[in-house]
Design a protein around this motif. Structure first.
Motif, PDB file in Angstrom:
ATOM      1  N   ALA A 183       0.843  -1.205   0.000  1.00  0.00           N
ATOM      2  CA  ALA A 183       0.000   0.000   0.000  1.00  0.00           C
ATOM      3  C   ALA A 183       0.874   1.248   0.000  1.00  0.00           C
ATOM      4  CB  ALA A 183      -0.926  -0.010   1.210  1.00  0.00           C
ATOM      5  N   PHE A 184       1.893   1.246   0.823  1.00  0.00           N
ATOM      6  CA  PHE A 184       2.810   2.383   0.891  1.00  0.00           C
ATOM      7  C   PHE A 184       3.515   2.585  -0.444  1.00  0.00           C
ATOM      8  CE2 PHE A 184       6.651   4.692   2.005  1.00  0.00           C
ATOM      9  CZ  PHE A 184       6.238   5.574   2.995  1.00  0.00           C
ATOM     10  N   ARG A 185       3.921   1.495  -1.077  1.00  0.00           N
ATOM     11  CA  ARG A 185       4.662   1.571  -2.345  1.00  0.00           C
ATOM     12  C   ARG A 185       3.842   2.236  -3.451  1.00  0.00           C
ATOM     13  NH1 ARG A 185       4.506  -1.144  -6.962  1.00  0.00           N
ATOM     14  NH2 ARG A 185       3.084  -2.752  -6.185  1.00  0.00           N
ATOM     15  N   VAL A 186       2.578   1.843  -3.589  1.00  0.00           N
ATOM     16  CA  VAL A 186       1.796   2.341  -4.731  1.00  0.00           C
ATOM     17  C   VAL A 186       1.198   3.722  -4.482  1.00  0.00           C
ATOM     18  CG1 VAL A 186       1.274   0.005  -5.499  1.00  0.00           C
ATOM     19  CG2 VAL A 186      -0.374   1.211  -4.043  1.00  0.00           C
ATOM     20  N   LEU A 187       1.187   4.170  -3.228  1.00  0.00           N
ATOM     21  CA  LEU A 187       0.685   5.513  -2.946  1.00  0.00           C
ATOM     22  C   LEU A 187       1.681   6.571  -3.409  1.00  0.00           C
ATOM     23  CD1 LEU A 187      -0.883   5.238   0.623  1.00  0.00           C
ATOM     24  CD2 LEU A 187      -2.086   5.919  -1.459  1.00  0.00           C
ATOM     25  N   LYS A 188       1.145   7.666  -3.928  1.00  0.00           N
ATOM     26  CA  LYS A 188       1.975   8.813  -4.254  1.00  0.00           C
ATOM     27  C   LYS A 188       2.433   9.490  -2.964  1.00  0.00           C
ATOM     28  CE  LYS A 188      -0.830   9.793  -8.385  1.00  0.00           C
ATOM     29  NZ  LYS A 188      -1.751  10.755  -9.039  1.00  0.00           N
ATOM     30  N   ALA A 189       3.477  10.296  -3.043  1.00  0.00           N
ATOM     31  CA  ALA A 189       3.892  11.086  -1.891  1.00  0.00           C
ATOM     32  C   ALA A 189       2.719  11.928  -1.412  1.00  0.00           C
ATOM     33  CB  ALA A 189       5.068  11.975  -2.269  1.00  0.00           C
ATOM     34  N   GLY A 190       2.426  11.860  -0.133  1.00  0.00           N
ATOM     35  CA  GLY A 190       1.278  12.562   0.424  1.00  0.00           C
ATOM     36  C   GLY A 190      -0.023  11.808   0.280  1.00  0.00           C
ATOM     37  N   GLY A 191       0.045  10.595  -0.310  1.00  0.00           N
ATOM     38  CA  GLY A 191      -1.151   9.791  -0.517  1.00  0.00           C
ATOM     39  C   GLY A 191      -1.749   9.287   0.786  1.00  0.00           C
ATOM     40  N   ARG A 192      -3.043   8.936   0.742  1.00  0.00           N
ATOM     41  CA  ARG A 192      -3.783   8.605   1.953  1.00  0.00           C
ATOM     42  C   ARG A 192      -4.185   7.130   2.001  1.00  0.00           C
ATOM     43  NH1 ARG A 192      -6.328  12.541  -0.503  1.00  0.00           N
ATOM     44  NH2 ARG A 192      -8.448  11.749  -0.398  1.00  0.00           N
ATOM     45  N   PHE A 193      -4.047   6.546   3.170  1.00  0.00           N
ATOM     46  CA  PHE A 193      -4.509   5.199   3.487  1.00  0.00           C
ATOM     47  C   PHE A 193      -5.763   5.384   4.322  1.00  0.00           C
ATOM     48  CE2 PHE A 193      -4.501   1.522   6.392  1.00  0.00           C
ATOM     49  CZ  PHE A 193      -4.262   0.457   5.540  1.00  0.00           C
TER      50      PHE A 193
END
Length: 283
Positions: free
Chosen positions: A169-179
């Motif tokens: 999940a962390f890998r595919v999120l953009k910088a500043g992306g939300r979980f």
């Protein structure tokens, strides 16, 4: 997922998809065998009428979640959203509405029958900014830094390798992306035998994390601004029928169980600009 757990999840959700596709609601499954019954306190009343309006009935019937992440994730027009374990597609279709025609909503599922049902629901709904992908949440088939928001609805607790899910999940999120996921969480310590029985009920087939373990795992991966917000607290009466059928003295264990199993909304954010250079937090 371990092979055993993965096979159980595939079988359970494949059967649920087939029931819905044949026009039979998931209330036909036995309450002690799966979630999604018409009296099930976990899955009922998650979506209001305005949200369900315009959605195919099969998308609503196929919902086996424990929350409503689309209502809490604060999705914005133009964003790209990924739903981990998208099932019949209800949260993907709702997300697509929120991000609008300039956004994109992906659904990821490993079950062929659920994917077929979800794609049929997409067709019925006439939604174009949606794509359903086949794969496992431990190995997301999307490139690094490619989505703005990750949602999920009571699926991460089904994985036998939650650390890997969170790393992906962390890998595919953009910088500043939300979980921004809904999941089952355990608060406090509970005897193993009772915990196992309760999780068979509240988690359907698998092991929910303790709240502080969830926070620790998210932080270890590199997430920040981590919050756990209870959305539904299960009391002993919710599980009485199931536990009694399992031969458990419900009144005896009530003090050890009451209020400790919850559905929660878990929020976290990938740092906008990370100074970390370890393999766990650099995309």
């Amino acid at each position: 997922m371990s092979t055993e757990i993965k096979d159980v999840v595939k079988e359970k959700y494949g059967e649920a998809a087939k029931r819905v596709a044949s026009g039979v609601a998931n209330s036909s499954c036995h309450a002690s065998a799966c979630c999604g019954t018409d009296v099930d306190p976990i899955t009922r009343d998650l979506y209001d009428e305005s949200q369900k309006s315009g959605l195919p009935s099969t998308a609503v019937l196929a919902s086996l979640g424990c929350g409503n992440p689309t209502a809490l994730a604060e999705l914005k027009p133009g964003e790209t959203v990924l739903d981990l374990g998208s099932g019949g597609g209800i949260d993907v279709l709702l997300s697509a509405r929120r991000v609008g025609p300039n956004g994109k909503a992906y659904g990821l599922d490993m079950t062929e029958d659920m994917l077929a049902l979800a794609r049929e629901n997409q067709k019925k709904a006439g939604v174009e900014n949606v794509e359903f992908l086949k794969g496992e949440i431990e190995n997301i088939p999307l490139p690094d830094n490619s989505v703005d928001v990750i949602i999920s609805n009571c699926v991460i607790n089904l994985s036998a390798d939650k650390d890997r899910v969170l790393r992906e999940a962390f890998r595919v999120l953009k910088a500043g992306g939300r979980f921004a996921v809904s999941d089952v969480v355990v608060r406090g310590n509970i005897p193993d035998e009772i915990r196992k029985s309760m999780l068979l009920w509240v988690g359907c087939v698998a092991g929910a994390l303790r709240d502080y373990d969830y926070v620790a795992k998210l932080a270890r991966v590199g997430f920040e601004a981590i919050e756990i917000e209870p959305t539904r607290v299960y009391n002993i009466e919710d599980a009485r029928t199931f536990l009694s059928a399992a031969g458990i003295d419900v009144d005896k264990i009530a003090p050890e169980v009451e209020g400790k199993f919850i559905s929660a909304f878990i929020r976290a954010r990938k740092p906008a600009a990370s100074s970390c250079c370890s393999s766990t937090c650099c995309g």
